[in-house]
Write an enzyme that holds these catalytic residues in place. Structure first.
Site, PDB file in Angstrom:
ATOM      1  CG  HIS A   1       0.614   7.374   5.681  1.00  0.00           C
ATOM      2  ND1 HIS A   1       1.406   7.406   6.027  1.00  0.00           N
ATOM      3  CD2 HIS A   1       0.701   5.619   5.432  1.00  0.00           C
ATOM      4  CE1 HIS A   1       2.125   6.392   6.195  1.00  0.00           C
ATOM      5  NE2 HIS A   1       2.073   5.440   5.837  1.00  0.00           N
TER       6      HIS A   1
ATOM      7  N   GLY B   1       1.233  -1.631  -0.114  1.00  0.00           N
ATOM      8  CA  GLY B   1      -0.162  -0.085   0.124  1.00  0.00           C
ATOM      9  C   GLY B   1       1.033   1.422   0.117  1.00  0.00           C
TER      10      GLY B   1
ATOM     11  CG  HIS C   1      -0.445   1.723   6.998  1.00  0.00           C
ATOM     12  ND1 HIS C   1       0.450   1.053   8.335  1.00  0.00           N
ATOM     13  CD2 HIS C   1       0.579   1.818   6.720  1.00  0.00           C
ATOM     14  CE1 HIS C   1       1.957   2.123   7.631  1.00  0.00           C
ATOM     15  NE2 HIS C   1       1.642   2.298   6.839  1.00  0.00           N
ATOM     16  CD  GLU C   2      -1.268   2.629   3.034  1.00  0.00           C
ATOM     17  OE1 GLU C   2      -1.134   3.607   2.833  1.00  0.00           O
ATOM     18  OE2 GLU C   2      -0.315   1.383   3.400  1.00  0.00           O
TER      19      GLU C   2
ATOM     20  CB  CYS D   1       5.037   2.473   7.799  1.00  0.00           C
ATOM     21  SG  CYS D   1       5.164   3.438   6.936  1.00  0.00           S
ATOM     22  CG  LEU D   2       6.852   0.637   1.642  1.00  0.00           C
ATOM     23  CD1 LEU D   2       5.978   1.143   0.201  1.00  0.00           C
ATOM     24  CD2 LEU D   2       7.882   0.010   1.573  1.00  0.00           C
TER      25      LEU D   2
ATOM     26  CD  GLN E   1       3.317   5.467   2.362  1.00  0.00           C
ATOM     27  OE1 GLN E   1       2.369   5.526   1.775  1.00  0.00           O
ATOM     28  NE2 GLN E   1       4.391   5.738   2.644  1.00  0.00           N
TER      29      GLN E   1
HETATM   30 NI    NI Z   1       2.627   2.989   6.039  1.00  0.00          NI
END
Ligand code: NI
Length: 175
Positions: free
Chosen positions: A139, A46, A135-136, A92-93, A51
């Site tokens: 963000h 995701g 999660h997304e 998380c990236l 991000q």
């Molecule tokens: Ni994340």
């Protein structure tokens, strides 16, 4: 299409509430293509627009993590109903190297505009997909998964992460 650099915590764009998208323009479609490519390349399951440094309410998700296998794109996504609770591990990236158990809704119903189908859709999700959506969407509201932890655990992981980030930055400067 292009693979874009992923913004790392604690960059301010990750702490900001992202803006609604009023119209899916060619530019937004380009952004979506680049987000999908960046997610698959990472690889991740995701990615939210903040991000990659764009404070817009757009997410791309693929619970398989495999190129175009089950790609879901949502513009202005929101959780319209939720039930149950489940704890599961997340990373998380934008917070590389850190993983933690996070409590989430077990099932969610997510509504948003699907720019591929060109209409508003509602998706019912449980398991991994439900977790990714939450999660997304976090963000988009200026939150990372660390913000969902208890204070003690959060501070511990935050300090560990920032220490490592500083080491990486120092090493980069020396080169
Ligand atoms: Ni994340």
């Amino acid at each position: 299409m292009a693979i874009l650099p992923i913004v790392k915590y604690p960059e301010p764009v990750l702490k900001k509430r992202a803006t609604n998208v009023n119209r899916v323009t060619a530019e937004i479609r380009r952004l979506i293509d680049n987000m999908a490519e960046t997610m698959y390349d990472a690889p991740g399951v995701g990615l939210a627009a903040p991000q990659i440094g764009k404070s817009l309410r757009v997410i791309v998700v693929d619970p398989t993590g495999e190129e175009a296998k089950q790609l879901i794109v949502l513009v202005n996504p929101e959780i319209v109903s939720a039930e149950g609770e489940v704890i599961g591990e997340e990373g998380c990236l934008s917070v590389p190297g850190i993983r933690a158990n996070v409590k989430r809704w077990a099932k969610v119903r997510v509504k948003g505009y699907d720019p591929i189908k060109e209409k508003t859709v509602e998706i019912e999700a449980d398991g991994l997909l439900a977790r990714i959506f939450q999660h997304e969407i976090d963000h988009l509201d200026g939150m990372v998964f660390l913000d969902r932890l208890g204070r003690v655990k959060r501070e511990l992981l935050r300090r560990r992460y920032l220490k490592r980030l500083n080491e990486v930055l120092k090493r980069g400067k020396r080169k």
